[in-house]
Enzyme design. Structure first.
Site, mmCIF file in Angstrom:
data_model
loop_
_atom_site.group_PDB
_atom_site.id
_atom_site.type_symbol
_atom_site.label_atom_id
_atom_site.label_comp_id
_atom_site.label_asym_id
_atom_site.label_seq_id
_atom_site.Cartn_x
_atom_site.Cartn_y
_atom_site.Cartn_z
ATOM 1 C CE1 TYR A 87 -26.435 50.431 53.594
ATOM 2 C CE2 TYR A 87 -25.774 51.936 54.412
ATOM 3 C CZ TYR A 87 -26.357 51.149 53.968
ATOM 4 O OH TYR A 87 -28.089 51.492 53.844
ATOM 5 C CB THR A 114 -34.049 52.848 57.799
ATOM 6 O OG1 THR A 114 -33.794 52.151 56.010
ATOM 7 C CG2 THR A 114 -35.675 53.362 57.401
ATOM 8 C CE LYS A 162 -28.917 47.206 55.667
ATOM 9 N NZ LYS A 162 -29.040 48.125 54.144
#
Length: 270
Positions: free
Chosen positions: A127, A40, A155
């Site tokens: 991630y 993001t 995540k």
């Protein structure tokens, strides 16, 4: 709840420190941790200087909130270099993908996280995605990685329905956070969430995580549509909203340089 921050930049592509400070101030009451420079935050497009600047800016205005530095680089050596820089800059953890490429083996992935975890005193969050790295960590490999000393969480952003539940059922021994809005309500008993939507709706994200309910599903769908989270440039849509609110001075994207990684993908079905 952790918020993966957008990266505010000026018209000439420099990180806008004043906008970073306003963004963090707007979020501080409603989030538990700050995550700059991940997808993001257009983290794969940030130069080393831009990356250091945005991480340092977030640390400077965090005011007690933990800062997890996102690291999106194609090789283990580059990730390790940034992890060491993150420690110097004052981050409290790092979040990193596997090395990039379809030829990366499962053993390569394991050794990658082993090296990162051994390179600093910072906890490492995996991630777990495929859009940026162009590869997938197998469940058995991911469970092995979770047992590496220093690996502190996952995540989960693969975009594969059922992936999060499968990982939790396998008892990884570390916290698991859902990283995609459209799978939040199907994720099961996750330990947290890391949602781009929290840049503009932290209270809604916190409420959905605590108690989604039927009304929550409708509110989530409406918010994702409103803020363009199904778009390829979802981060630009968030920046535009934040600019309209007076939080950011510009909705400009991070400048793209030749040879850098392509625009990230959130794994949201068309």
């Amino acid at each position: 709840m952790t918020v993966p921050l957008v990266t505010p930049v000026t018209d000439n592509g420099e990180v806008d420190g004043a906008s970073v400070a306003r963004l963090v101030a707007s979020l501080r009451p409603g989030v538990d941790a700050l995550l700059p420079a991940l997808s993001t935050g257009e983290g794969g497009l940030l130069t080393d200087r831009q990356w250091r600047t945005v991480v340092a800016a977030v640390v400077a205005c965090a005011d007690g909130l933990p800062v997890l530095a996102g690291i999106l680089r194609p090789t283990t050596d580059e990730v390790v270099d940034r992890a060491r820089s993150a420690e110097v800059l004052g981050a409290e953890a790092v979040v990193a993908t596997t090395p990039y490429g379809t030829r990366v083996s499962q053993d390569d992935m394991y050794r990658h996280y082993e090296r990162i975890a051994g390179a600093t005193g910072l906890p490492v969050v995996v991630y777990h995605e495929c859009a940026v790295s162009q590869n997938v960590i197998g469940l058995d490999t991911l469970l092995r990685i979770c047992r590496i000393p220093g690996v502190a969480g996952v995540k989960d952003s693969t975009g594969v329905r059922g992936s999060t539940q499968e990982l939790i059922a396998a008892r990884p021994g570390v916290p698991v956070a859902q990283g995609l809005e459209h799978l939040l309500l199907d994720a099961g008993p996750v330990d947290g969430c890391v949602l781009a939507l929290a840049n503009v709706e932290p209270a809604l994200c916190a409420a959905l995580f605590a108690d989604p309910g039927e009304q929550g599903a409708a509110a989530l769908k409406e918010a994702c549509e409103k803020y363009g989270l199904d778009r390829d440039d979802w981060f630009r849509a968030l920046k535009t909203e934040l600019m309209q609110r007076g939080v950011l001075r510009s909705d400009r994207e991070v400048l793209r340089m030749a040879g850098q990684v392509p625009r990230p993908d959130r794994g949201i079905p068309a």
